[in-house]
Design a protein around this motif. Structure first.
Motif, PDB file in Angstrom:
ATOM      1  N   ILE A 317       0.931  -1.131  -0.054  1.00 64.46           N
ATOM      2  CA  ILE A 317       0.028   0.062  -0.064  1.00 64.46           C
ATOM      3  C   ILE A 317       0.799   1.343  -0.071  1.00 64.46           C
ATOM      4  O   ILE A 317       1.776   1.224   0.650  1.00 64.46           O
ATOM      5  N   ASP A 318       0.511   2.239  -0.761  1.00 64.28           N
ATOM      6  CA  ASP A 318       1.367   3.358  -1.062  1.00 64.28           C
ATOM      7  C   ASP A 318       1.170   3.957   0.372  1.00 64.28           C
ATOM      8  O   ASP A 318       0.192   4.406   0.854  1.00 64.28           O
ATOM      9  N   ASP A 319       2.241   4.805   0.863  1.00 66.44           N
ATOM     10  CA  ASP A 319       2.235   5.691   2.195  1.00 66.44           C
ATOM     11  C   ASP A 319       0.967   6.485   2.175  1.00 66.44           C
ATOM     12  O   ASP A 319       0.459   6.912   3.186  1.00 66.44           O
ATOM     13  N   THR A 320       0.621   7.053   1.093  1.00 66.70           N
ATOM     14  CA  THR A 320      -0.128   8.184   1.212  1.00 66.70           C
ATOM     15  C   THR A 320      -1.558   7.513   1.410  1.00 66.70           C
ATOM     16  O   THR A 320      -2.589   8.293   1.778  1.00 66.70           O
ATOM     17  N   LYS A 321      -1.781   6.493   0.972  1.00 65.45           N
ATOM     18  CA  LYS A 321      -3.160   5.682   1.034  1.00 65.45           C
ATOM     19  C   LYS A 321      -3.452   4.921   2.454  1.00 65.45           C
ATOM     20  O   LYS A 321      -4.355   4.593   3.141  1.00 65.45           O
ATOM     21  N   ALA A 322      -2.067   4.697   3.278  1.00 66.46           N
ATOM     22  CA  ALA A 322      -2.044   4.227   4.672  1.00 66.46           C
ATOM     23  C   ALA A 322      -3.017   4.776   5.597  1.00 66.46           C
ATOM     24  O   ALA A 322      -3.704   3.881   6.434  1.00 66.46           O
ATOM     25  N   PRO A 323      -3.152   6.052   5.646  1.00 68.88           N
ATOM     26  CA  PRO A 323      -3.928   6.647   6.801  1.00 68.88           C
ATOM     27  C   PRO A 323      -5.328   6.289   6.604  1.00 68.88           C
ATOM     28  O   PRO A 323      -6.093   6.361   7.504  1.00 68.88           O
ATOM     29  N   PHE A 324      -6.029   6.095   5.385  1.00 68.07           N
ATOM     30  CA  PHE A 324      -7.285   5.759   5.237  1.00 68.07           C
ATOM     31  C   PHE A 324      -7.623   4.319   5.914  1.00 68.07           C
ATOM     32  O   PHE A 324      -8.747   4.014   6.440  1.00 68.07           O
ATOM     33  N   PHE A 325      -6.652   3.379   5.844  1.00 66.44           N
ATOM     34  CA  PHE A 325      -6.684   1.968   6.271  1.00 66.44           C
ATOM     35  C   PHE A 325      -6.894   2.528   7.991  1.00 66.44           C
ATOM     36  O   PHE A 325      -7.441   1.631   8.610  1.00 66.44           O
ATOM     37  N   LEU A 326      -6.098   3.132   8.375  1.00 68.02           N
ATOM     38  CA  LEU A 326      -5.953   3.513   9.888  1.00 68.02           C
ATOM     39  C   LEU A 326      -7.241   4.127  10.329  1.00 68.02           C
ATOM     40  O   LEU A 326      -7.667   3.854  11.605  1.00 68.02           O
ATOM     41  N   ILE A 327      -7.852   4.686   9.392  1.00 69.66           N
ATOM     42  CA  ILE A 327      -9.156   5.358   9.669  1.00 69.66           C
ATOM     43  C   ILE A 327     -10.138   4.292   9.996  1.00 69.66           C
ATOM     44  O   ILE A 327     -10.781   4.077  11.060  1.00 69.66           O
ATOM     45  N   ALA A 328     -10.109   3.506   9.005  1.00 66.73           N
ATOM     46  CA  ALA A 328     -11.156   1.925   9.118  1.00 66.73           C
ATOM     47  C   ALA A 328     -10.727   1.327  10.518  1.00 66.73           C
ATOM     48  O   ALA A 328     -11.649   0.940  11.382  1.00 66.73           O
ATOM     49  N   PHE A 329      -9.617   1.085  10.858  1.00 67.19           N
ATOM     50  CA  PHE A 329      -9.149   0.171  11.984  1.00 67.19           C
ATOM     51  C   PHE A 329      -9.755   0.996  13.127  1.00 67.19           C
ATOM     52  O   PHE A 329     -10.269   0.889  14.029  1.00 67.19           O
ATOM     53  N   ALA A 330      -9.623   2.539  13.203  1.00 72.62           N
ATOM     54  CA  ALA A 330      -9.905   3.412  14.381  1.00 72.62           C
ATOM     55  C   ALA A 330     -11.395   3.161  14.570  1.00 72.62           C
ATOM     56  O   ALA A 330     -11.980   3.393  15.785  1.00 72.62           O
TER      57      ALA A 330
END
Length: 436
Positions: A317-330
């Motif tokens: 996963i590209d570094d710029t897209k990783a935060p969106f996965f973190l949002i789902a996790f949160a």
């Protein structure tokens, strides 16, 4: 209305109905306002941790501070050390000066520390020292928040609502993580990197400044006042709360003396005394509390601190897209406490803690097997962890509640254990936040 306290034959001991009067209150606007005003501490911690992680990738660029990777990594460490020191230091002061005084002071400390972080001017030795100092101060403020506010919430929330309230409030850490991720994405992409990381660190102080005004109108904890021998002040505080509840149309039944408990106020309790209480008088309770804290901390830190690495290194996963996965996790972590937290009050602590820990462990083992078999994708891995931490987050939050409650009363005569409860409640770890 029944008198709050009365003296008994034993010197220095009073009988008080204040705990019973607090527990018989229906939920009201007062409780909602208190939870909003005090529970923001978890949101701020989640926001701070997430923002710090998000901006770390840009602080080593020449367009920002040009820090080395090692110096950037040390920022988070200094913040966490500050939380440890703050929880220990302000936890003691919370017992001495009162819950209200401390949750005003600790929020002020956080505002100063986090606000000044944005004023870091460069990568020179002086500037980096200033940066570390401000992160340490911000961490102290949040660590102190945990110590003072956990005690205030536990002491002011009626017993039948305490479980769901504590769990929901602790779970809002992940609401802060979502806000922090969105803020970092917004400011780092819309603004220049040099200005964006600074503005991102100011989001928390702006929110905290608003909450500071709300906290000014909250009363002191009557339980704390009784523990300090301030009977008249405690009566005034409980009457203020009762009047505010009655103003909403509620009718409060008188509390008889048969519901009074004996309390022996304590002027001072040192850490040595606390250690003796924990490990000599109540070794079983201490072991239970430590087990709950350590296991949930290990689970959270093992997953959360390596989540981005797993996404980028294993799933590409590209570094710029990783935060969106973190949002789902949160979101999964936030949803659990808010939806099943009430079951800790209805089904009971033991049943729900056992169930959430067991379900989380079994599901995590299944996910580990699927990961090893290389059958998961970034999306399915995220879904799996969302489901796991839906249960794990509620269980982890309940660990803090359990530690507070199992040290609430001494065995036998139902006395207040001493004024060390805020320090017991400040023994926190996990979810990327504080550890004391």
């Amino acid at each position: 209305m029944t008198a709050a306290t009365a003296t008994v034959n034993e010197p220095g001991v009073v009988r008080s109905t204040i705990p019973a009067r607090i527990d018989r209150l229906p939920w009201s606007k007062f409780h909602t306002r208190m939870v909003v005003a005090l529970g923001v501490a978890w949101i701020l911690d989640g926001l701070e941790i997430t923002v710090a992680g998000a901006v770390a990738a840009v602080l080593n660029k020449n367009s920002t501070l040009g820090l080395s990777t090692g110096k950037v990594g040390l920022i988070a460490t200094v913040y966490l050390v500050g939380e440890v020191v703050g929880a220990l230091f302000f936890g003691r002061l919370s017992d001495k000066w009162g819950r209200k005084n401390l949750f005003m002071i600790t929020l002020g400390v956080y505002l100063v520390g986090s606000g000044l972080t944005a004023a870091t001017w460069g990568a020179g030795a002086g500037a980096v020292t200033f940066l570390y100092a401000t992160r340490f101060i911000a961490g102290m403020g949040i660590g102190g928040e945990y110590a003072a506010i956990n005690s205030a919430i536990d002491e002011l929330i009626p017993a039948r609502y305490r479980g769901r309230t504590d769990i929901a409030v602790n779970g809002t850490y992940w609401g802060g993580a979502i806000l922090g991720t969105l803020a970092a994405l917004l400011f780092l992409n819309v603004m220049s990197e040099s200005a964006g990381w600074r503005i991102a660190f100011l989001v928390g102080p702006v929110l905290g400044l608003v909450i500071l005004l709300v906290r000014r109108n909250l009363p002191e904890s009557p339980r704390w006042q009784i523990m300090r021998g301030r009977e008249d002040e405690a009566e005034a505080s409980i009457r203020r709360i009762e009047q505010e509840v009655e103003a909403t149309g509620a009718t409060l039944e008188p509390v008889g003396d048969d519901r009074a408990i004996e309390i022996k106020p304590v002027d001072r309790t040192g850490y040595l005394t606390l250690v003796k209480v924990l490990f000599q008088r109540y070794p079983g309770r201490s072991t239970l509390g430590a087990t709950l804290m350590i296991t949930q901390s290990f689970l959270y830190n093992a997953i959360f601190f390596t989540y981005t690495i797993v996404l980028t290194k294993f799933y590409g996963i590209d570094d710029t897209k990783a935060p969106f996965f973190l949002i789902a996790f949160a979101v999964g972590n936030l949803a659990g406490p808010l939806t099943i937290g009430r079951l800790f009050d209805t089904l009971g602590r033991r049943v729900m803690i056992t169930a959430t820990y067991l379900i989380s462990g079994v599901l995590l083992a299944v996910t580990a097997f699927l990961f090893q078999a290389d059958v998961l994708t970034a999306t399915t891995q995220t879904i799996a962890w969302c489901v796991i931490f839906f249960f794990a987050s509620a269980g982890a939050s309940a660990a803090y509640l359990t530690v507070s409650e199992i040290f609430r009363w001494r065995s036998g005569r139902r006395r207040s254990p001493c004024s060390s409860r805020s320090r017991s409640a400040s023994v926190r770890s996990g979810r990327g936040s504080t550890a004391t």
